[in-house]
Design a protein around this motif. Structure first.
Motif, PDB file in Angstrom:
ATOM      1  N   GLN A  55       0.838  -1.197   0.000  1.00 20.18           N
ATOM      2  CA  GLN A  55       0.000   0.000   0.000  1.00 20.18           C
ATOM      3  C   GLN A  55       0.872   1.245   0.000  1.00 20.18           C
ATOM      4  O   GLN A  55       0.617   2.193  -0.725  1.00 20.18           O
ATOM      5  N   ALA A  56       1.885   1.245   0.860  1.00 19.11           N
ATOM      6  CA  ALA A  56       2.770   2.409   0.926  1.00 19.11           C
ATOM      7  C   ALA A  56       4.067   2.026   1.616  1.00 19.11           C
ATOM      8  O   ALA A  56       4.121   1.051   2.371  1.00 19.11           O
ATOM      9  N   TYR A  57       5.117   2.794   1.321  1.00 17.53           N
ATOM     10  CA  TYR A  57       6.364   2.697   2.058  1.00 17.53           C
ATOM     11  C   TYR A  57       6.419   3.888   3.010  1.00 17.53           C
ATOM     12  O   TYR A  57       6.489   5.030   2.563  1.00 17.53           O
ATOM     13  N   LEU A  58       6.333   3.643   4.298  1.00 13.37           N
ATOM     14  CA  LEU A  58       6.266   4.741   5.255  1.00 13.37           C
ATOM     15  C   LEU A  58       7.261   4.510   6.385  1.00 13.37           C
ATOM     16  O   LEU A  58       7.751   3.405   6.574  1.00 13.37           O
ATOM     17  N   VAL A  59       7.539   5.565   7.133  1.00 11.66           N
ATOM     18  CA  VAL A  59       8.350   5.398   8.339  1.00 11.66           C
ATOM     19  C   VAL A  59       7.483   5.724   9.554  1.00 11.66           C
ATOM     20  O   VAL A  59       6.939   4.839  10.204  1.00 11.66           O
ATOM     21  N   ASP A  60       7.310   7.007   9.812  1.00  4.67           N
ATOM     22  CA  ASP A  60       6.599   7.405  11.025  1.00  4.67           C
ATOM     23  C   ASP A  60       5.105   7.104  10.981  1.00  4.67           C
ATOM     24  O   ASP A  60       4.491   6.797  11.988  1.00  4.67           O
ATOM     25  N   GLU A  61       4.502   7.192   9.797  1.00  4.66           N
ATOM     26  CA  GLU A  61       3.050   7.053   9.712  1.00  4.66           C
ATOM     27  C   GLU A  61       2.615   5.596   9.682  1.00  4.66           C
ATOM     28  O   GLU A  61       1.426   5.310   9.751  1.00  4.66           O
ATOM     29  N   ALA A  62       3.573   4.663   9.569  1.00  2.10           N
ATOM     30  CA  ALA A  62       3.222   3.248   9.410  1.00  2.10           C
ATOM     31  C   ALA A  62       2.299   2.796  10.539  1.00  2.10           C
ATOM     32  O   ALA A  62       1.276   2.153  10.311  1.00  2.10           O
ATOM     33  N   ARG A  63       2.682   3.173  11.758  1.00  2.00           N
ATOM     34  CA  ARG A  63       1.898   2.755  12.914  1.00  2.00           C
ATOM     35  C   ARG A  63       0.465   3.293  12.825  1.00  2.00           C
ATOM     36  O   ARG A  63      -0.501   2.554  12.987  1.00  2.00           O
ATOM     37  N   ASP A  64       0.341   4.576  12.528  1.00  5.62           N
ATOM     38  CA  ASP A  64      -0.985   5.209  12.504  1.00  5.62           C
ATOM     39  C   ASP A  64      -1.902   4.566  11.467  1.00  5.62           C
ATOM     40  O   ASP A  64      -3.105   4.457  11.679  1.00  5.62           O
ATOM     41  N   GLU A  65      -1.319   4.164  10.339  1.00  3.84           N
ATOM     42  CA  GLU A  65      -2.147   3.560   9.288  1.00  3.84           C
ATOM     43  C   GLU A  65      -2.730   2.230   9.746  1.00  3.84           C
ATOM     44  O   GLU A  65      -3.851   1.880   9.400  1.00  3.84           O
ATOM     45  N   VAL A  66      -1.953   1.460  10.514  1.00  5.24           N
ATOM     46  CA  VAL A  66      -2.473   0.182  11.000  1.00  5.24           C
ATOM     47  C   VAL A  66      -3.473   0.433  12.132  1.00  5.24           C
ATOM     48  O   VAL A  66      -4.515  -0.211  12.211  1.00  5.24           O
ATOM     49  N   VAL A  67      -3.158   1.400  12.988  1.00  2.08           N
ATOM     50  CA  VAL A  67      -4.068   1.746  14.078  1.00  2.08           C
ATOM     51  C   VAL A  67      -5.413   2.199  13.495  1.00  2.08           C
ATOM     52  O   VAL A  67      -6.480   1.792  13.954  1.00  2.08           O
ATOM     53  N   ALA A  68      -5.357   3.019  12.427  1.00  2.00           N
ATOM     54  CA  ALA A  68      -6.584   3.537  11.811  1.00  2.00           C
ATOM     55  C   ALA A  68      -7.256   2.489  10.923  1.00  2.00           C
ATOM     56  O   ALA A  68      -8.270   2.769  10.296  1.00  2.00           O
ATOM     57  N   GLU A  69      -6.651   1.312  10.820  1.00  2.00           N
ATOM     58  CA  GLU A  69      -7.162   0.195  10.020  1.00  2.00           C
ATOM     59  C   GLU A  69      -7.240   0.512   8.536  1.00  2.00           C
ATOM     60  O   GLU A  69      -8.060  -0.031   7.811  1.00  2.00           O
ATOM     61  N   ASN A  70      -6.348   1.379   8.089  1.00  4.13           N
ATOM     62  CA  ASN A  70      -6.207   1.593   6.651  1.00  4.13           C
ATOM     63  C   ASN A  70      -5.395   0.473   6.024  1.00  4.13           C
ATOM     64  O   ASN A  70      -5.419   0.278   4.818  1.00  4.13           O
ATOM     65  N   ALA A  71      -4.625  -0.227   6.859  1.00  2.00           N
ATOM     66  CA  ALA A  71      -3.824  -1.346   6.370  1.00  2.00           C
ATOM     67  C   ALA A  71      -3.891  -2.457   7.407  1.00  2.00           C
ATOM     68  O   ALA A  71      -4.135  -2.202   8.579  1.00  2.00           O
ATOM     69  N   VAL A  72      -3.670  -3.694   6.957  1.00  2.00           N
ATOM     70  CA  VAL A  72      -3.761  -4.821   7.878  1.00  2.00           C
ATOM     71  C   VAL A  72      -2.450  -5.029   8.623  1.00  2.00           C
ATOM     72  O   VAL A  72      -2.453  -5.390   9.794  1.00  2.00           O
ATOM     73  N   MET A  73      -1.329  -4.811   7.923  1.00  2.00           N
ATOM     74  CA  MET A  73      -0.063  -5.058   8.597  1.00  2.00           C
ATOM     75  C   MET A  73       1.018  -4.084   8.150  1.00  2.00           C
ATOM     76  O   MET A  73       0.948  -3.524   7.060  1.00  2.00           O
ATOM     77  N   ALA A  74       1.996  -3.905   9.023  1.00  5.14           N
ATOM     78  CA  ALA A  74       3.106  -3.025   8.694  1.00  5.14           C
ATOM     79  C   ALA A  74       4.396  -3.571   9.290  1.00  5.14           C
ATOM     80  O   ALA A  74       4.391  -4.138  10.382  1.00  5.14           O
ATOM     81  N   VAL A  75       5.482  -3.406   8.549  1.00  3.76           N
ATOM     82  CA  VAL A  75       6.803  -3.694   9.101  1.00  3.76           C
ATOM     83  C   VAL A  75       7.185  -2.475   9.929  1.00  3.76           C
ATOM     84  O   VAL A  75       7.103  -1.346   9.445  1.00  3.76           O
ATOM     85  N   ILE A  76       7.581  -2.717  11.179  1.00  6.28           N
ATOM     86  CA  ILE A  76       7.636  -1.591  12.091  1.00  6.28           C
ATOM     87  C   ILE A  76       8.642  -1.845  13.203  1.00  6.28           C
ATOM     88  O   ILE A  76       8.983  -2.990  13.505  1.00  6.28           O
ATOM     89  N   TYR A  77       9.127  -0.777  13.823  1.00  7.66           N
ATOM     90  CA  TYR A  77      10.017  -0.896  14.984  1.00  7.66           C
ATOM     91  C   TYR A  77       9.219  -1.296  16.217  1.00  7.66           C
ATOM     92  O   TYR A  77       8.079  -0.858  16.394  1.00  7.66           O
ATOM     93  N   SER A  78       9.848  -2.095  17.076  1.00  4.57           N
ATOM     94  CA  SER A  78       9.120  -2.629  18.227  1.00  4.57           C
ATOM     95  C   SER A  78       8.532  -1.532  19.116  1.00  4.57           C
ATOM     96  O   SER A  78       7.419  -1.652  19.612  1.00  4.57           O
ATOM     97  N   GLY A  79       9.262  -0.445  19.293  1.00  3.73           N
ATOM     98  CA  GLY A  79       8.764   0.628  20.157  1.00  3.73           C
ATOM     99  C   GLY A  79       7.485   1.241  19.625  1.00  3.73           C
ATOM    100  O   GLY A  79       6.520   1.493  20.355  1.00  3.73           O
ATOM    101  N   GLU A  80       7.450   1.423  18.294  1.00  5.09           N
ATOM    102  CA  GLU A  80       6.253   1.954  17.653  1.00  5.09           C
ATOM    103  C   GLU A  80       5.112   0.942  17.783  1.00  5.09           C
ATOM    104  O   GLU A  80       3.959   1.310  17.990  1.00  5.09           O
TER     105      GLU A  80
END
Lengths: 278, 354
Positions: free
Chosen positions: B213-238
């Protein structure tokens, strides 16, 4: 004697401008040119400037060009009807409508892009509204279409204002005369309004085409990192790949390209006069 | 006349630049009781800085950057002479190799034992002998996913590449983190220098791009939280924060292994008062200060004092305190040779232009 003193005074008035230009345009440009033509070790090379012809870069460049051209064309198509409608209105209303057009520009550019991100995203406002009337969601987010929407939205006022300036100056008598001689609406537009608005149109084109060609923020925010314009490549060379020489080289070739396309536009100016906006 | 004026102005400009340059370097010389820090954004509790100044009288000047590469660029330009820098594993290794860092007398630090032996050992990979850097926070990279929208719990990178979740995947928008996923899935090391292995990863990512869907850094978490995407590769802290915002989310470190990252503080060669810098590093390891920073940042901490005081449920959270099993196959990113970095930069551009 009198003349010379006047000239001197005028030169002094232009001092702040000259200082500004030197400090923030000339010196940075010189630095970029210097970086563009050297290797990291300091030797001369034309590699960085010619790198634009590498397939990866060329692809991004062409995509930027396509988006910039489409954006310019759409802005033109949107601007003319609007300006013609404006012309018919009373002066006070004209002022108000122009004010409304400029109003969004008071808000931060990035903020406006983020708003578009919200509107276009998968569960965004647009798809929600479409859902209400039973249309399946449009997969616009993170495509070139959303980038195009972003640049058109951002640069449309820069097309409208110069065209408006040019058309507002057209003497009503000329149009009356044409009407008296039996010209229809389309003929008036084609023979009078369009030619007389060319100077405004040209500066509009420059002000829309150049920034949409070189932009990278719009594709960053609305492209989801999937779309790479030439501006993104240059930005990455500076911030991520720490290759300032290649970044500068690509900037220089982009500048050359923009200059060439501008020369082309100016050459087509039949009156040889430019609207003084840029 | 005109020419002469322009010449005079140019000369004036140059003088100003030169004077400014000199003035700057002088200022850095007499900065006896101040430290200039360089850190990632939102990566320290601002109160901690104030408290440090209050306790020691050493003034803090604070600068931020987004990525290790940006930090490196700013540091190398030399415009600001940073005393202390907090950056990531491979970048620290690069700085050590280039002779940019000073050795720290870690053994004289009162609170050095607050940092668990495990993390000193981890940090040893990039800083042999633990001479240059003090671990600050660490974590893993994994998949944050919506448990309600997947058929079965995820345990492998495979879900990202099997086209099952087309259009629902968010990948990291930074070179090492993106290629790491493909390399690990293929069973290679994330520090590989082998061109064929990198090309194989590239083919996999090119094939995957249509599903992303997208290549993101900071917004990756928000997109999954907002359920715009099902999964994201992400840092553990995020990921941990994501789980806080949306209880349907879960974080997993895939079984093929992943990247284990460490951010550490180090002292640059410009630092004129290493004792002050060491005071600051020691201060960061102190129980109450580490706790404050942990409460502010919520990434995995190497500080035993903090881990011990965690509530039981947090101690078992993979995103906050990854288990030994999960990190078994994980690797720390090391500095790559210039040729490999160049190749990866090129592959990245090729992928993005597709």
């Amino acid at each position: 004697m009198e003349n010379k003193r006047k000239l001197n005074k005028r030169t002094w008035f232009s001092m702040p401008y000259i200082l500004w230009i030197i400090g923030f345009t000339v010196i940075p440009l010189l630095v970029i040119f210097q970086d563009a033509f050297v290797t990291p070790e300091g030797g001369f090379t034309a590699q960085n400037v010619l790198a634009i012809f590498e397939p990866v870069h060329l692809k991004s460049m062409l995509l930027s060009l396509e988006i910039a051209l489409a954006c310019t064309l759409i802005c033109m198509l949107l601007a003319y009807p609007l300006v013609l409608a404006l012309r018919r209105l009373k002066l006070g209303r004209q002022g108000f409508l122009l004010f409304v057009l400029i109003l969004p520009m008071w808000m931060n550019f990035i903020l406006r892009l983020l708003a578009w991100q919200m509107i276009l995203s998968k569960n965004g406002i647009l798809n929600m509204l479409l859902g209400f009337i039973g249309i399946s969601p449009l997969p616009i987010a993170n495509t070139w279409i959303s980038i195009l929407i972003g640049v058109v939205y951002d640069y449309l006022p820069f097309m409208i204002l110069p065209i408006y300036n040019a058309i507002a100056e057209i003497d009503e008598d000329i149009i009356e005369a044409a009407k008296d001689l039996g010209a229809g609406g389309f003929t008036i537009f084609k023979k009078i309004i369009l030619p007389l608005s060319v100077p405004g149109l040209l500066s509009g084109i420059v002000m829309v085409f150049v920034p949409s060609m070189t932009s990278f923020v719009v594709s960053d925010v609305l492209g989801g990192g999937k779309i790479q314009l030439i501006g993104n490549v240059i930005e990455q060379e500076f911030t991520k790949n720490v290759d300032w020489n290649l970044g500068s080289g690509l900037s220089v070739s982009l500048m050359i390209f923009v200059l060439i396309s501008m020369a082309f536009t100016m050459k087509n100016d039949p009156e040889g006069k430019e609207s003084a906006i840029w | 006349m005109k020419k002469r004026i322009i010449a005079a102005v140019l000369a004036g400009c140059m003088c100003i630049t030169l004077l400014y340059g000199c003035g700057n370097s002088k200022k850095a010389d007499n900065g006896k009781d101040s430290l200039t820090l360089f850190n990632y954004g939102e990566y320290i509790d601002p109160d901690v800085l104030d408290q440090f100044t209050e306790e020691t009288g050493i003034e803090i000047k604070y600068e931020e950057a987004l990525t290790p590469e940006e930090m490196y660029t700013k540091y190398k330009s030399g415009a600001i002479k940073y005393d202390l820098m907090c950056t990531s594993d491979y970048m620290i290794q690069k700085l050590i190799d280039e002779g940019e860092l000073q050795k720290i007398d870690i053994n004289s630090m009162e609170y050095k034992d607050n940092i668990d032996q495990k993390y000193w050992k981890l940090s040893n990979d990039i800083d042999p002998g633990n001479q240059y850097s003090v671990p600050y926070f660490w974590g893993t990279v994994g998949i944050l996913y919506n448990t309600k929208k997947v058929k079965e719990p995820i345990d492998s990178w495979e879900v990202l590449f099997n086209h099952e979740y087309s259009g629902e995947i968010i990948m990291q928008n930074s070179i090492r983190d993106l290629y790491m996923v493909a390399l690990k899935y293929l069973g290679y090391s994330l520090n590989t220098e082998d061109e064929d292995e990198l090309r194989a990863a590239q083919n996999l990512l090119l094939e995957q791009k249509a599903d992303v869907q997208a290549y993101l850094v900071d917004e990756a978490r928000d997109e999954v939280v907002a359920e715009n995407a099902v999964m994201a590769v992400i840092y553990s802290g995020e990921a941990y924060l994501g789980e806080e915002y949306n209880e349907d989310l879960a974080y997993v470190i895939p079984k093929e292994g992943s990247n284990l990252w460490v951010d550490s503080w180090c002292v640059t060669k410009y630092c004129k008062n290493p004792e002050n810098a060491e005071t600051f590093l020691n201060f960061l390891c102190r129980d109450d200060i580490a706790q404050k920073n942990f409460d502010y940042i919520y990434y995995s901490t190497p500080n035993n004092a903090v881990i011990d005081s965690l509530p039981e449920e947090d101690k078992n959270n993979e995103a906050l305190v990854p288990s030994e099993d999960a990190t078994d196959n994980c690797e720390v990113s090391k500095k790559l040779p210039d040729d490999t970095t160049k190749l990866m930069n090129y592959l990245w551009k090729e992928l993005k232009a597709e």
